[in-house]
Every structure is written in structure tokens, then in C-alpha cells.
Scaffold this active site. Sequence first.
Site, PDB file in Angstrom:
ATOM      1  N   THR A   1     -56.246 155.429 -64.349  1.00  0.00           N
ATOM      2  CA  THR A   1     -57.734 155.959 -64.818  1.00  0.00           C
ATOM      3  C   THR A   1     -58.729 154.975 -64.294  1.00  0.00           C
ATOM      4  O   THR A   1     -58.454 153.769 -64.402  1.00  0.00           O
ATOM      5  CB  THR A   1     -57.897 156.464 -66.198  1.00  0.00           C
ATOM      6  OG1 THR A   1     -56.823 157.310 -66.578  1.00  0.00           O
ATOM      7  CG2 THR A   1     -59.099 156.528 -66.819  1.00  0.00           C
TER       8      THR A   1
ATOM      9  N   THR B   1     -58.042 152.984 -70.832  1.00  0.00           N
ATOM     10  CA  THR B   1     -57.034 153.750 -70.087  1.00  0.00           C
ATOM     11  C   THR B   1     -55.634 153.331 -70.696  1.00  0.00           C
ATOM     12  O   THR B   1     -55.791 152.299 -71.159  1.00  0.00           O
ATOM     13  CB  THR B   1     -57.148 152.959 -68.651  1.00  0.00           C
ATOM     14  OG1 THR B   1     -55.755 153.427 -67.839  1.00  0.00           O
ATOM     15  CG2 THR B   1     -57.215 151.602 -68.582  1.00  0.00           C
ATOM     16  N   GLY B   2     -54.903 154.379 -70.624  1.00  0.00           N
ATOM     17  CA  GLY B   2     -53.493 154.113 -71.062  1.00  0.00           C
ATOM     18  C   GLY B   2     -52.867 155.451 -71.631  1.00  0.00           C
ATOM     19  O   GLY B   2     -53.080 156.336 -71.176  1.00  0.00           O
TER      20      GLY B   2
ATOM     21  N   GLY C   1     -55.849 164.489 -71.854  1.00  0.00           N
ATOM     22  CA  GLY C   1     -55.840 163.148 -72.612  1.00  0.00           C
ATOM     23  C   GLY C   1     -57.019 162.657 -73.236  1.00  0.00           C
ATOM     24  O   GLY C   1     -57.819 163.537 -73.591  1.00  0.00           O
ATOM     25  N   ASP C   2     -57.091 161.395 -73.658  1.00  0.00           N
ATOM     26  CA  ASP C   2     -58.247 160.678 -74.033  1.00  0.00           C
ATOM     27  C   ASP C   2     -59.380 160.367 -73.376  1.00  0.00           C
ATOM     28  O   ASP C   2     -60.559 160.627 -73.935  1.00  0.00           O
ATOM     29  CB  ASP C   2     -57.971 159.355 -74.595  1.00  0.00           C
ATOM     30  CG  ASP C   2     -57.667 158.593 -73.694  1.00  0.00           C
ATOM     31  OD1 ASP C   2     -56.663 158.836 -72.428  1.00  0.00           O
ATOM     32  OD2 ASP C   2     -57.971 157.130 -73.380  1.00  0.00           O
TER      33      ASP C   2
HETATM   34  N1  ASP Z   1     -55.795 157.709 -70.505  1.00  0.00           N
HETATM   35  C1  ASP Z   1     -55.219 158.614 -69.266  1.00  0.00           C
HETATM   36  C2  ASP Z   1     -54.618 159.977 -70.228  1.00  0.00           C
HETATM   37  O1  ASP Z   1     -53.950 159.846 -70.963  1.00  0.00           O
HETATM   38  C3  ASP Z   1     -54.362 158.098 -68.318  1.00  0.00           C
HETATM   39  C4  ASP Z   1     -54.712 156.763 -67.637  1.00  0.00           C
HETATM   40  O2  ASP Z   1     -55.463 156.032 -68.352  1.00  0.00           O
HETATM   41  O3  ASP Z   1     -54.393 156.554 -66.460  1.00  0.00           O
HETATM   42  O4  ASP Z   1     -55.015 161.094 -69.594  1.00  0.00           O
END
Ligand code: ASP
Length: 365
Positions: free
Chosen positions: A198, A249-250, A228-229
Site C-alpha cells: 500500500t 499499511t499492514g 481493508g483499513d
Molecule cells: N492495509 C492494506 C489492507 O489491509 C494492505 C497493505 O497495507 O498493503 O488492505
Amino acid sequence: MRLILLFGALFMSLAAPASATSEKVAEPGWSLVIHGGAGVIERSRISPETDAAVRAALARALEAGSSVLSNGGDAMDAVQAAIIVLEDDPNFNAGHGAVFTYEGTNELDAAVMDGAERKAGAIARASATKNPILLARKVMEESPHVLLSGEGADRFSAEQGLDQVDNSYFATPERKRQLEELKAKKVGWFDVDLKYGTVGAVARDTKGNVAAGTSTGGLTGKRYGRIGDSPLIGAGTYADNRSCAISATGAGEFFIRVGVAHEICTRIRMKAEARAEFLVQEAARGGRTLDAANQQDLLASALSADEVQSIADAVIGEMGALGGSGGIIYLTPWGHQGYSFDTPGMYRGMASSDGTSSVAVYGDE
Ligand code: ASP
């Protein structure tokens, strides 16, 4: 500024906890912090070519955002400029290069937030906007809503005249391979070993406003309309001139449960306000009355760089304790900026009006 330092010194002598340091906080000119994802990013797993390409893209994104800010532009425009560079680069999981859903399509999530008025716009599961961050901004500026999703988001995008692409524009062979690998492993939901790619940016402009933005394809193999978040205001993205701007991100599910971005901003705001209030009362006890401008200065100097970093680290720690992993970038209206992540690496970069600019990939950099 002298006043700020004066009250800062006053505060340090009166009320600093033992753990606080007087480490200098950057002079609050403009500042930009970006990320391109966190995760299992280790030297043994990243080829020299990818390492170089990622660093070059981060540097280009910093340049794009910095040129807006150094010309007196708005934090939101800088966030947008930096994110577009990363969305267009196939090395990151956003825009061109987004990860695949289980069904082999690409569904894009993005959000922006403006700290001055806490205005926000976001989209989830968009499928045809070339630069999803532009669509999030249109939601903020041209609609009464905060979050649009799926087919409706696509329709709004076309109506707003944004660049439309076929869904295959987002696909790359490497992302296809990652989906096939995930399916072959027969893991139940998504592969937690894969790195998160992300992208996000936070900026402070010369007027002192902060803004945040995040853009993503989500997680490889996501299904059932999973969101997602990143597009959820308060989870993966948040900005408030009274405290900070955050992009995350995560493992999104854990960031949602903790409300990571809002939680960090709230803790910073409450701590800064409590400190400033203490000093106002302290001054009153000494027979002095502080006017509104003095009180603003107090807020600006209320927290040390270490204290802000500790707040960010504590919230990331709580998210990790629930079983998640990942990281955030942050900055405050008062000159603090940085990263916090619990993964081996995070694609990241930072530039400021003091002339500093840096990019980093691994945790030990
Ligand atoms: N946080 C993002 C999600 O859960 C994924 C990412 O950080 O790459 O959609």
C-alpha cells in the site's frame, strides 16, 4: 518561535516526565513523509534491481510532493502528487501494480483527509479509475459523502470526468504470480507472508495544515468484497490540525479493530492539550495570563519528538498484540515526523523545508 522555545523550556523544567527528552523538534516549515508498504521486506528477499527501483520511485514521489510544498502549495495537493507517482509505479500495491482478488480482478481502495476542517473522502472496490487517489479526493470535494464503493464509485468517477481504464490496466505479471502462489499454498484467507505494498503520504504545508492519503489494492486473494483499513477514515488514514496526520499499511483487519490512525491522533491531541492546560494554570498561579496566541505556542511545544514517537509505537504495539503487523507514517502540525512499524522493513521516505530528504527500505536503515 522564541516564545515557543521559552515555554518549551519552562515546560521541560516543570512537568517533563523522566522519560521525555528535549530532543529538538524540526522547525515547522513544510514536511512530507511517504510510504510504499511495510512487511517482510528483507535484503535476502529483495533483488538489487527491485531495491533500486523502489528507492528511485520513492525519491520521485518525494520530489513531486516537495515541489508542491516548497512553492507554497497545500498539504493535500502534495499528498496527491506523491501518491500518484506511487500509484503509477508497478512496484507498489496501488493503481498499476495492485494485487489481485481471489477471482483475478483488481479492486482499489483509497482515502484522503484534510486536517484543517477534517474533511475526508474515500472509495472502496473501485475498478476503473486510473488514479484512485483522485477519486477519493473527488468524493471529498464534490460529494456530500465520505465513502463510496463498488459500482457506484465507478459511476461517480466517470461522471466526474476522471481518467477511466480497463480493469486489466492495474494487472502485472508479478501480481498474477503472487495470486497463483497463494492459491497453490491453499492458505485459507490471505498470505500473511507477503509484503504489504500500500502507498501513502502525509504532509504539512507552510500554513501549518496537515493532510493524509492512502491508496491500495488491498490484500492478495481478498474475496467476498473484503475492504481493508486504507479507505476507512480513522483506521488507515486520518488527519487533524489539532494533532497529526497518519497513513497506515499492514494487516488491515487489525488496524480497523484498533482504529490505529485516529487512536494515535487522539492520544497526541489529548497529551498536548493537557500539557498546555497545565502550563496555562501554572502561569496563572504565577499571576500571568496567557493570551490565545501564547496558548497556541504552548500546544506547539507541548510534546517532545520522543513522546510523539512513543505514542505511535504504543499504538502499533497494541495492534501487534492483537496479532497484526504493519506500520504508519506520521507528522504533526508542530514539526514532529516519523515512522513506526513492527515489520522487518517498510518502504519509506521523508523530506522537509530544512533541505533534508531520505528514503529507506529495511528496518535497520
Ligand atoms: N492495509 C492494506 C489492507 O489491509 C494492505 C497493505 O497495507 O498493503 O488492505
